[in-house]
Design a protein around this motif. Sequence first.
Motif, mmCIF file in Angstrom:
data_model
loop_
_atom_site.group_PDB
_atom_site.id
_atom_site.type_symbol
_atom_site.label_atom_id
_atom_site.label_comp_id
_atom_site.label_asym_id
_atom_site.label_seq_id
_atom_site.Cartn_x
_atom_site.Cartn_y
_atom_site.Cartn_z
ATOM 1 N N HIS A 7 41.449 -8.492 43.500
ATOM 2 C CA HIS A 7 42.031 -8.451 44.844
ATOM 3 C C HIS A 7 41.763 -9.783 45.529
ATOM 4 O O HIS A 7 40.956 -10.594 45.070
ATOM 5 C CB HIS A 7 41.423 -7.310 45.658
ATOM 6 C CG HIS A 7 39.930 -7.392 45.810
ATOM 7 N ND1 HIS A 7 39.315 -8.202 46.735
ATOM 8 C CD2 HIS A 7 38.937 -6.773 45.137
ATOM 9 C CE1 HIS A 7 38.007 -8.078 46.638
ATOM 10 N NE2 HIS A 7 37.750 -7.215 45.668
ATOM 11 N N SER A 8 42.435 -10.003 46.635
ATOM 12 C CA SER A 8 42.233 -11.228 47.410
ATOM 13 C C SER A 8 40.955 -11.144 48.235
ATOM 14 O O SER A 8 40.420 -10.059 48.481
ATOM 15 C CB SER A 8 43.431 -11.473 48.334
ATOM 16 O OG SER A 8 44.607 -11.680 47.590
ATOM 17 N N THR A 9 40.472 -12.309 48.682
ATOM 18 C CA THR A 9 39.213 -12.357 49.421
ATOM 19 C C THR A 9 39.370 -11.945 50.881
ATOM 20 O O THR A 9 38.380 -11.649 51.547
ATOM 21 C CB THR A 9 38.628 -13.777 49.369
ATOM 22 O OG1 THR A 9 39.613 -14.709 49.852
ATOM 23 C CG2 THR A 9 38.260 -14.154 47.937
ATOM 24 N N ALA A 13 44.511 -14.228 53.053
ATOM 25 C CA ALA A 13 44.698 -14.808 51.719
ATOM 26 C C ALA A 13 45.668 -13.967 50.897
ATOM 27 O O ALA A 13 46.489 -14.501 50.140
ATOM 28 C CB ALA A 13 43.352 -14.917 51.007
ATOM 29 N N ALA A 14 45.581 -12.658 51.047
ATOM 30 C CA ALA A 14 46.473 -11.766 50.310
ATOM 31 C C ALA A 14 47.922 -11.969 50.737
ATOM 32 O O ALA A 14 48.841 -11.997 49.899
ATOM 33 C CB ALA A 14 46.051 -10.317 50.542
ATOM 34 N N LYS A 17 49.239 -15.179 49.222
ATOM 35 C CA LYS A 17 49.496 -15.041 47.788
ATOM 36 C C LYS A 17 50.740 -14.214 47.539
ATOM 37 O O LYS A 17 51.561 -14.534 46.672
ATOM 38 C CB LYS A 17 48.287 -14.397 47.096
ATOM 39 C CG LYS A 17 48.383 -14.436 45.567
ATOM 40 C CD LYS A 17 48.410 -15.876 45.061
ATOM 41 C CE LYS A 17 48.482 -15.930 43.557
ATOM 42 N NZ LYS A 17 48.533 -17.328 43.053
ATOM 43 N N ASP A 61 46.763 -7.023 40.552
ATOM 44 C CA ASP A 61 46.253 -7.093 41.915
ATOM 45 C C ASP A 61 46.332 -5.696 42.508
ATOM 46 O O ASP A 61 47.400 -5.088 42.576
ATOM 47 C CB ASP A 61 47.067 -8.078 42.752
ATOM 48 C CG ASP A 61 46.376 -8.434 44.058
ATOM 49 O OD1 ASP A 61 46.019 -7.498 44.803
ATOM 50 O OD2 ASP A 61 46.188 -9.624 44.336
ATOM 51 N N CYS A 63 46.095 -4.845 45.456
ATOM 52 C CA CYS A 63 46.582 -4.880 46.846
ATOM 53 C C CYS A 63 45.540 -4.328 47.811
ATOM 54 O O CYS A 63 45.865 -3.828 48.891
ATOM 55 C CB CYS A 63 47.910 -4.136 47.002
ATOM 56 S SG CYS A 63 49.309 -5.030 46.281
ATOM 57 N N VAL A 65 42.217 -5.265 50.134
ATOM 58 C CA VAL A 65 41.581 -6.402 50.796
ATOM 59 C C VAL A 65 40.309 -5.893 51.473
ATOM 60 O O VAL A 65 40.207 -4.708 51.816
ATOM 61 C CB VAL A 65 42.517 -7.068 51.830
ATOM 62 C CG1 VAL A 65 43.696 -7.726 51.133
ATOM 63 C CG2 VAL A 65 42.996 -6.071 52.869
ATOM 64 N N ILE A 279 42.833 -17.215 43.626
ATOM 65 C CA ILE A 279 42.601 -16.185 44.637
ATOM 66 C C ILE A 279 41.115 -16.054 44.914
ATOM 67 O O ILE A 279 40.681 -15.850 46.046
ATOM 68 C CB ILE A 279 43.175 -14.833 44.165
ATOM 69 C CG1 ILE A 279 44.686 -14.935 43.957
ATOM 70 C CG2 ILE A 279 42.834 -13.728 45.156
ATOM 71 C CD1 ILE A 279 45.312 -13.676 43.402
ATOM 72 N N GLU A 281 38.941 -18.364 44.682
ATOM 73 C CA GLU A 281 38.420 -19.629 45.198
ATOM 74 C C GLU A 281 37.372 -20.251 44.270
ATOM 75 O O GLU A 281 36.330 -20.716 44.712
ATOM 76 C CB GLU A 281 37.847 -19.427 46.602
ATOM 77 C CG GLU A 281 38.875 -18.906 47.603
ATOM 78 C CD GLU A 281 38.302 -18.617 48.972
ATOM 79 O OE1 GLU A 281 37.063 -18.662 49.114
ATOM 80 O OE2 GLU A 281 39.087 -18.343 49.895
#
Length: 346
Positions: A7-9, A13-14, A17, A61, A63, A65, A279, A281
């Motif tokens: 997942h995104s941070t 960020a999500a 992306k 992903d 989805c 967050v 994603i 980092e």
Amino acid sequence: MFGLIGHSTSFDAARRKASDLGFDHIAGGDLDVWCSAPPQLVENVEVTSATGKTISGAYIDSCFVPEMLSRFKTARRKVLNAMELAQKKGINITALGGFTSIIFENFNLLQHQHVRSTTLEWERFTTGNTHTAWVISRQVENNAPLLGIDLTKAKVAVVGATGDIGSAVCRWLSSRTGVAELLLVARQQQPLKDLQAELGGGRVLTLDEALAEADVVVWVASMPRTLEIDSASLRKPCLMIDGGYPKNLDAKVASEGVHVLKGGIVEFGSDIGWTMMEIAEMEKPQRQMFACFAEAMLLEFEGCHTNFSWGRNNITLEKMDFIGAASVRHGFSTLNLQGQPQAVVV
């Protein structure tokens, strides 16, 4: 085939992306829209081991967050739906990464094996915690001497000692490294006493007490945003392994003589050709990844399709030996304080 569920941070960020990937209907939505968004298989890759073996994999992903953590049902649904997608895609072994692993363990998702018409086959999934514990343990062994810290004379604090990764690190350092003394820190006292009895040693301390004494600190517990650490109270030099998620320990203890190393991250020997680690980092997103993700790759390389890391306190030294040897054999390296890979010999 291996799979990675991540997942995104952050929500921002999500959204960025999603826009990059062309999912404009999701990218422009608010958090409620994202709460209902299904998981997406966003990338397929091939990875070639140092042995020459090539495997294929996919990144899913979820989805999810971090802003959804307070929404219990949403977090649970996100992880289970991502696992269902991985299974439907026929993926042999899939690693849960970041908060997806934490949610699975803390919310006891083993009670929810049925997702709509799918019965999840647990042997297809792994938390990756065994490899993470091995990597963190080796990072302690490899990097403490660089600061002049003799582990046979050092005090090593493990914050989050009773967790799955923390307890495994304690077992390794106690049995394989011969540290002078383990300082055990966790929220609940009885599990700490049980761990102390299992190890046959170690001192149970509060966080402040342990930080004041420790030459090395392994942090594998969740870190409250409001936590403040008095850098002046830390020993100098002090090696701090940030094995938690997200990795924000360096901002808490910035001080001369205090050396913070991102724990539980490995670097592959060649570029992989993916975008997924951007994603997360990573400093070198083409080669670096979380050790939990790498566990799925290693199990696929080894043809070991099983829930290798599962539940709590089931990580043995023998499993750490197995996954550690595979890690070295297939071309993964731990990181040292300079951010460069450091090969290890097992």
